[in-house]
Each structure stands twice: as structure tokens, then as C-alpha cells.
Enzyme design. Structure first.
Site, short mmCIF file in Angstrom:
data_model
loop_
_atom_site.label_atom_id
_atom_site.label_comp_id
_atom_site.label_asym_id
_atom_site.label_seq_id
_atom_site.Cartn_x
_atom_site.Cartn_y
_atom_site.Cartn_z
N ASN A 226 0.80 -1.22 0.00
CA ASN A 226 0.00 0.00 0.00
C ASN A 226 0.83 1.28 0.00
O ASN A 226 0.31 2.37 0.26
CB ASN A 226 -0.98 0.03 1.18
CG ASN A 226 -2.07 -1.02 1.03
OD1 ASN A 226 -2.57 -1.25 -0.06
ND2 ASN A 226 -2.43 -1.66 2.13
N ASP B 253 -0.82 -7.53 -11.40
CA ASP B 253 -2.20 -7.07 -11.23
C ASP B 253 -2.43 -6.48 -9.84
O ASP B 253 -3.21 -5.53 -9.69
CB ASP B 253 -3.17 -8.23 -11.47
CG ASP B 253 -3.07 -8.77 -12.90
OD1 ASP B 253 -2.78 -7.97 -13.81
OD2 ASP B 253 -3.27 -9.98 -13.09
N GLU C 235 -3.46 -1.59 -6.52
CA GLU C 235 -3.06 -0.69 -5.45
C GLU C 235 -3.09 0.76 -5.94
O GLU C 235 -3.59 1.66 -5.27
CB GLU C 235 -1.66 -1.05 -4.94
CG GLU C 235 -1.22 -0.22 -3.74
CD GLU C 235 0.15 -0.64 -3.22
OE1 GLU C 235 0.91 0.26 -2.81
OE2 GLU C 235 0.45 -1.85 -3.23
#
Length: 404
Positions: free
Chosen positions: A172, A195, A200
Site C-alpha cells: 500500500n 495485477d 493498489e
């Protein structure tokens, strides 16, 4: 030759032969020397025509030093009497590569005039000039940084695209950065990874867009606004389904050239909610059950690289774990867009054909208005926005589902 307003016309050498070269606002065309009336020219007059929509760079070719003196000081400036045009070449399996055309001019001034004229036209195209690039260094085979540096960065530099690079340090990282930093001077955000990395970036930008529009995602009548900034993907992951579905392959150079030319492929975005809380946005698929178990288990095996999905998939498939649940859905109003139509079966066998006919008949007898619910034990429940095709599954989970 394509129609267009003539911007420049000269006799230039191409591969050692002299040609009448014409630059219009749409293409570069060259043909035999000696043609005088441009207005009455037909396609047969020109040997080749290169659309400017496929040109991504023009630079001096074989630059050499030119000596000059100022007082007692001898100066050297670098000039060229030829220029190189870089364009897209299409090859098998939807792959794109660069091809070059070298034009020789009679002097350096004419060469610079051609370069400036072509660049001036290209500057009017809707193409990115500054990009924010996120690189996932541990995705796939851990080659994200190498792929970008060796295959993508030289193309961006050739196209004179300014780039800000961030190598992610944790999960993240990209999402949190996009939620906190100003993006006013950015023409696009690029994800170098798989992906997961793309999603994200997607979630960061989508959440930011709703926040900037002062929308409450927990509201019962929440209608999200679309992104106002494009996302590009340089495939460097394990499956690269998003790149495969949008460009037809998982080739980094092909993706880079699409980005440089400013190509756009609209995608539907779905969200997963718990009560009124949005948990996740997705453009590929949202899965409950088997695929979720595989993803969770594979995270413990990242040291294996892409092979971790094979091992985790085998383990979870053999365990045959099911989940109690209720699936509610609105039936399609148009049977031509239903997955139960006659074109679903591709093998041509009678068994599948009979099953399709039976399902279609039952479907027509059911009410197609209002919500329907199915309660039971499910191994997996999947919602696909795109076909989810990849190298291991060329037709994907939903072969008839095209992107956009």
C-alpha cells in the site's frame, strides 16, 4: 498519401536514394523526385507514407562536431544533417516494436527545420509529457526494476517524457502516496508490476477522486465519479491479466509504446462492499472462496515466484473447501448479452449444445424482473469485469467478456 495541410516539403535521401518528402499535419510521405503539383498528387505517386499518429520520437542522427572560432578561442558545436524518425511496428501476437527511418538533408539547417516541424505537430497530440512511475521490486520474478530500466526507460527518454520514479517499500505504499500527494502536474500514473500493484494504484486514485469530489462512499445512493487521470501498466508480475486483456500480451515494450502514444482503453470498475463500507475497487475480478484462499496461501510462498500460484492452487483445489452463502443477482434483460446464449459453447459437441438449449429454455421461463437469490455451499463465486485472460489461460475465466 493521406490528406492534410502541407507543413514542409524537401528533397531528402532515404537509404541512399533521393525522394520528394512531404510533411503534412497527419503523415510523412515520400515518393519519386520530379513531382511538381502537390495538390493533384494521388497515392500512386508516393512510395511510402508514415502516419504521425504512430511516430513517437524524432532526433538528430549521426551527430558530428562542427568547428568554429570566436576570437582566438576555437569552439565545437554538435550538428547533424540527418534525422531519425521512430515509429511503431506491429508484429505477431499483438506485439509492438520500434522501427526507424533515417532522412538525410543537404545541410544542418534543413535538418533542424524538419525536426522542429515534426515535433511541433506531435506536441499537439494528446500524449503524456510527465508520468509518475511506481515500481514493485518484489512482484513476479522480482524483475520489475530491471524491466523498467532496460526496456521501458530508454523509450520514455527517447519520447522526451519526464518521469518521477518511486520504488515501493511496503504494501500500500503507492496507494498511500497517491492519497497524500498533489498530482496536478502529472499526465498519468504508471504501475510497474503485476495485477496487485495495478489495483493498489487504482484504489489510491479512485478513493482520491471520490474524496476530491466530496462524495461519501458509505452513502446509500453513492455514485462514484470516474478517474480524471489515466493509469498505465508495465507488466512485471506473475499473471499480468490486465495487461494481457488490454494489449493482447504481457510484453513490457508493447505496453510502453501504447503509453507513449497516449492510447486509452476504458475499463469498468466494480467495488466490493461490506454493508455500506467499500472494501476494494477492482477492474479484473472479485472472487470469494477458492481464489481468495489461493491468494492468501500464496502470500506465504512469495520466495517461489510465480510458481507459488501453482502450488497454492493445487493445495486448495484438493482440499475442496466450500463456503455457505447467498448469491443475489439481477437477471439480464437482454438474452443476447446473457452468458446462457447459444454462442457460449465453443467445442461444438452435442452435450454442451443440449445443456445450453436447456438452460436457455429455463431462463426464458423464469421472471427476468427483480432480484434472484441462490443459497447453498459454494467453492467459488467470481465476478469478472474483463475476460481475465493471461499466458496460462489465453481465453480467460470469461472468454466472451471484452474489456471496456
Amino acid at each position: 498519401m493521406a490528406n492534410g495541410c502541407v507543413a514542409l516539403r524537401s528533397v531528402l535521401d532515404v537509404d541512399g536514394k533521393s525522394f520528394d518528402v512531404v510533411l503534412s499535419d497527419t503523415c510523412i510521405s515520400w515518393g519519386h523526385v520530379g513531382i511538381e503539383e502537390y495538390g493533384g498528387l494521388g497515392n500512386s505517386c508516393f512510395k511510402k507514407s508514415l502516419p504521425l499518429s504512430e511516430v513517437f520520437a524524432v532526433v538528430p542522427h549521426n551527430t558530428k562536431a562542427v568547428q568554429s572560432t570566436e576570437g582566438e578561442i576555437e569552439l565545437a558545436s554538435f550538428k547533424s544533417s540527418s534525422f531519425c524518425v521512430y515509429a511503431v511496428k506491429r508484429s505477431k501476437k499483438h506485439k509492438w516494436r520500434e522501427k526507424t527511418f533515417v532522412f538525410d538533408c543537404e545541410d544542418v539547417c534543413l535538418c533542424q527545420e524538419w525536426i522542429d516541424s515534426i515535433l511541433n505537430i506531435l506536441s499537439g497530440f494528446n500524449r503524456p509529457k510527465r508520468l509518475l512511475v511506481f515500481i514493485n521490486p518484489i512482484g513476479g520474478k522480482r524483475l520489475g526494476r530491471k524491466i523498467y530500466t532496460e526496456q521501458v526507460q530508454p523509450l520514455f527518454e527517447l519520447a522526451n517524457i519526464k518521469v518521477d520514479i518511486i520504488v515501493t517499500q511496503k504494501a500500500n505504499h503507492a496507494r498511500d502516496y497517491l492519497l497524500g500527494e498533489g498530482l496536478e502536474k502529472i499526465d498519468g500514473v504508471i504501475s510497474v508490476g503485476g495485477d496487485g500493484m495495478f489495483h493498489e494504484v487504482l484504489n489510491g486514485l479512485v478513493i482520491r477522486a471520490q474524496r476530491d469530489a466530496m462524495l461519501d462512499s458509505t452513502s446509500h445512493d453513492f455514485q462514484p465519479v470516474p478517474l480524471n487521470i489515466p493509469i498505465g501498466i508495465i507488466p512485471a508480475g506473475s499473471t499480468d491479466a490486465i495487461a494481457f486483456c488490454t494489449t493482447g500480451n504481457n510484453d513490457p515494450i508493447t505496453s510502453a509504446l501504447h503509453i507513449i502514444l497516449g492510447d486509452n482503453q476504458p475499463l469498468d470498475v466494480c467495488c466490493v462492499k461490506r454493508k455500506n463500507e467499500v472494501l476494494r475497487y477492482s477492474v479484473a475480478m472479485a472472487a470469494y472462496g477458492f481464489f481468495g484462499d489461493v491468494m492468501q496461501d500464496s502470500e506465504k510462498l512469495r520466495w517461489m515466484g510465480p510458481k507459488r500460484y501453482d502450488l497454492s492452487g493445487f493445495k486448495k483445489f484438493m482440499s475442496n473447501r466450500g463456503y455457505e452463502g447467498v448469491v443475489s443477482f439481477l437477471p439480464a434483460q437482454n438474452v443476447e448479452n446473457s452468458p446462457q446464449d447459444n454462442s457460449r459453447c465453443r467445442s461444438g459437441c452435442n452435450v454442451c449444445h443440449d445443456v445450453c438449449d436447456s438452460s436457455l429454455q429455463q431462463h426464458s421461463q423464469q421472471s427476468t424482473t427483480g432480484w434472484h437469490s441462490i443459497k447453498g455451499r459454494f467453492i467459488s463465486v467470481i465476478g469478472a469485469n474483463i475476460s481475465c485472460a493471461c499466458a496460462k489461460s489465453p481465453e480467460g475465466l470469461s472468454p466472451e467478456r471484452t474489456s471496456g
